[in-house]
Design a protein around this motif. Sequence first.
Motif, PDB file in Angstrom:
ATOM      1  N   UNK A 128      11.223  28.452   9.311  1.00 24.24           N
ATOM      2  CA  UNK A 128      11.603  28.974  10.610  1.00 24.24           C
ATOM      3  C   UNK A 128      11.294  28.051  11.769  1.00 24.24           C
ATOM      4  N   UNK A 129      10.642  26.888  11.499  1.00 23.69           N
ATOM      5  CA  UNK A 129      10.311  25.925  12.556  1.00 23.69           C
ATOM      6  C   UNK A 129      11.190  24.694  12.392  1.00 23.69           C
ATOM      7  N   UNK A 130      11.688  24.193  13.525  1.00 18.81           N
ATOM      8  CA  UNK A 130      12.451  22.947  13.480  1.00 18.81           C
ATOM      9  C   UNK A 130      11.504  21.782  13.218  1.00 18.81           C
ATOM     10  N   UNK A 131      11.953  20.836  12.430  1.00 17.95           N
ATOM     11  CA  UNK A 131      11.149  19.655  12.147  1.00 17.95           C
ATOM     12  C   UNK A 131       9.971  19.955  11.241  1.00 17.95           C
ATOM     13  N   UNK A 132       9.038  19.025  11.215  1.00 13.95           N
ATOM     14  CA  UNK A 132       7.850  19.151  10.373  1.00 13.95           C
ATOM     15  C   UNK A 132       6.608  19.188  11.234  1.00 13.95           C
ATOM     16  N   UNK A 133       5.537  19.706  10.696  1.00 17.79           N
ATOM     17  CA  UNK A 133       4.225  19.639  11.331  1.00 17.79           C
ATOM     18  C   UNK A 133       3.536  18.390  10.796  1.00 17.79           C
ATOM     19  N   UNK A 134       3.192  17.469  11.678  1.00 13.68           N
ATOM     20  CA  UNK A 134       2.582  16.196  11.283  1.00 13.68           C
ATOM     21  C   UNK A 134       1.061  16.346  11.274  1.00 13.68           C
ATOM     22  N   UNK A 135       0.461  16.285  10.068  1.00 11.20           N
ATOM     23  CA  UNK A 135      -0.987  16.422   9.899  1.00 11.20           C
ATOM     24  C   UNK A 135      -1.660  15.088   9.570  1.00 11.20           C
ATOM     25  N   UNK A 136      -0.989  13.995   9.879  1.00 10.50           N
ATOM     26  CA  UNK A 136      -1.491  12.669   9.497  1.00 10.50           C
ATOM     27  C   UNK A 136      -2.870  12.365  10.063  1.00 10.50           C
ATOM     28  N   UNK A 137      -3.175  12.885  11.253  1.00 12.37           N
ATOM     29  CA  UNK A 137      -4.472  12.626  11.884  1.00 12.37           C
ATOM     30  C   UNK A 137      -5.481  13.746  11.649  1.00 12.37           C
ATOM     31  N   UNK A 138      -5.087  14.801  10.962  1.00 11.53           N
ATOM     32  CA  UNK A 138      -5.906  16.010  10.876  1.00 11.53           C
ATOM     33  C   UNK A 138      -7.221  15.810  10.125  1.00 11.53           C
ATOM     34  N   UNK A 139      -7.233  15.052   9.047  1.00 18.03           N
ATOM     35  CA  UNK A 139      -8.440  14.946   8.236  1.00 18.03           C
ATOM     36  C   UNK A 139      -9.516  14.057   8.843  1.00 18.03           C
ATOM     37  N   UNK A 140      -9.123  12.925   9.424  1.00 21.97           N
ATOM     38  CA  UNK A 140     -10.113  11.979   9.937  1.00 21.97           C
ATOM     39  C   UNK A 140     -10.084  11.830  11.451  1.00 21.97           C
ATOM     40  N   UNK A 141      -9.137  12.480  12.095  1.00 23.55           N
ATOM     41  CA  UNK A 141      -9.031  12.341  13.539  1.00 23.55           C
ATOM     42  C   UNK A 141      -8.344  11.056  13.959  1.00 23.55           C
ATOM     43  N   UNK A 142      -7.821  10.334  13.031  1.00 25.06           N
ATOM     44  CA  UNK A 142      -7.097   9.079  13.277  1.00 25.06           C
ATOM     45  C   UNK A 142      -6.170   8.838  12.093  1.00 25.06           C
ATOM     46  N   UNK A 143      -5.181   7.975  12.261  1.00 23.67           N
ATOM     47  CA  UNK A 143      -4.298   7.690  11.122  1.00 23.67           C
ATOM     48  C   UNK A 143      -5.041   6.939  10.015  1.00 23.67           C
ATOM     49  N   UNK A 144      -4.587   7.098   8.781  1.00 23.99           N
ATOM     50  CA  UNK A 144      -5.106   6.310   7.656  1.00 23.99           C
ATOM     51  C   UNK A 144      -3.967   5.477   7.096  1.00 23.99           C
ATOM     52  N   UNK A 145      -4.316   4.416   6.388  1.00 24.03           N
ATOM     53  CA  UNK A 145      -3.332   3.435   5.954  1.00 24.03           C
ATOM     54  C   UNK A 145      -3.489   3.103   4.475  1.00 24.03           C
ATOM     55  N   UNK A 146      -2.384   2.658   3.876  1.00 25.42           N
ATOM     56  CA  UNK A 146      -2.408   2.096   2.532  1.00 25.42           C
ATOM     57  C   UNK A 146      -2.860   0.645   2.630  1.00 25.42           C
ATOM     58  N   UNK A 147      -3.048  -0.004   1.478  1.00 29.19           N
ATOM     59  CA  UNK A 147      -3.403  -1.418   1.482  1.00 29.19           C
ATOM     60  C   UNK A 147      -2.274  -2.249   2.077  1.00 29.19           C
ATOM     61  N   UNK A 148      -2.614  -3.437   2.580  1.00 30.99           N
ATOM     62  CA  UNK A 148      -1.606  -4.361   3.093  1.00 30.99           C
ATOM     63  C   UNK A 148      -1.324  -5.423   2.038  1.00 30.99           C
ATOM     64  N   UNK A 149      -0.125  -5.954   2.059  1.00 29.36           N
ATOM     65  CA  UNK A 149       0.288  -7.003   1.119  1.00 29.36           C
ATOM     66  C   UNK A 149       0.237  -8.353   1.835  1.00 29.36           C
ATOM     67  N   UNK A 150      -0.426  -9.310   1.202  1.00 26.25           N
ATOM     68  CA  UNK A 150      -0.491 -10.672   1.729  1.00 26.25           C
ATOM     69  C   UNK A 150       0.135 -11.584   0.688  1.00 26.25           C
ATOM     70  N   UNK A 151       1.069 -12.431   1.122  1.00 30.10           N
ATOM     71  CA  UNK A 151       1.725 -13.396   0.239  1.00 30.10           C
ATOM     72  C   UNK A 151       1.442 -14.802   0.760  1.00 30.10           C
ATOM     73  N   UNK A 152       0.919 -15.638  -0.123  1.00 26.41           N
ATOM     74  CA  UNK A 152       0.575 -17.014   0.231  1.00 26.41           C
ATOM     75  C   UNK A 152       1.271 -17.932  -0.762  1.00 26.41           C
ATOM     76  N   UNK A 153       1.889 -19.009  -0.267  1.00 26.33           N
ATOM     77  CA  UNK A 153       2.503 -20.007  -1.147  1.00 26.33           C
ATOM     78  C   UNK A 153       1.825 -21.341  -0.884  1.00 26.33           C
ATOM     79  N   UNK A 154       1.274 -21.923  -1.944  1.00 27.67           N
ATOM     80  CA  UNK A 154       0.631 -23.231  -1.881  1.00 27.67           C
ATOM     81  C   UNK A 154       1.518 -24.266  -2.549  1.00 27.67           C
ATOM     82  N   UNK A 155       1.519 -25.485  -2.025  1.00 28.77           N
ATOM     83  CA  UNK A 155       2.251 -26.602  -2.639  1.00 28.77           C
ATOM     84  C   UNK A 155       1.262 -27.572  -3.250  1.00 28.77           C
ATOM     85  N   UNK A 156       1.558 -27.979  -4.479  1.00 27.31           N
ATOM     86  CA  UNK A 156       0.732 -28.984  -5.142  1.00 27.31           C
ATOM     87  C   UNK A 156       1.662 -30.070  -5.666  1.00 27.31           C
TER      88      UNK A 156
END
Length: 192
Positions: A40-68
């Motif tokens: 009965x409500x338009x859209x969604x209820x966003x609870x992303x900050x509800x547990x910790x009071x701030x957003x939480x994140x997944x791991x970040x991906x780092x890609x490095x290329x070395x030349x030898x």
Amino acid sequence: MAYYGVRIGGYHCWDDWGCRMESKDVGYPDLRTIKVEIPGKDGYLDLSDALRGRPTYDNRKIKIVLLYKGTMTEFGQKVTEIAGLIHGKVRSVAFDDDEQYVYFGRCTVNYTVEGLNICRIAIDVDAQPYKKFKTATASKTETITLGGSGLSYYTRLTVNNLQPEDRVTFEVIAPSLTVSDKAYLVIEAVSK
């Protein structure tokens, strides 16, 4: 032209491995979202900050290329050396052009050979979402201070050239930490 490199787990790509960093891609971590559909409500209820009071994140991906650059025989030896030190292991990653900060994550190593004398070594890092501020390194007798942001305090102390007869003592004094805060001190002893 100045070339910037990367230090992974205490090993510098140029100084220790003779590899030049060709590229790096430090991605941003994905935001963890929690959305609840309410009938009965338009859209969604966003609870992303509800547990910790701030957003939480997944791991970040780092890609490095070395030349030898080297011979086919040297390629195998170099990749084996690097993979033996970092592949499948959690290591610190610090870039020369952002030297005040460090990332921590699990590394994987792959490589391709181009022509007769160039080897591209690809290093992927599944890193923690936040880069950490490097606060201090200690040598001989020195006092260091843990630093951090938010609710976590984290520092990595590397003791280089440690000999069997050397004595290392650590005392952690943290009067400003509360019960909800977390403090981590990771010690790496490198004997070179």
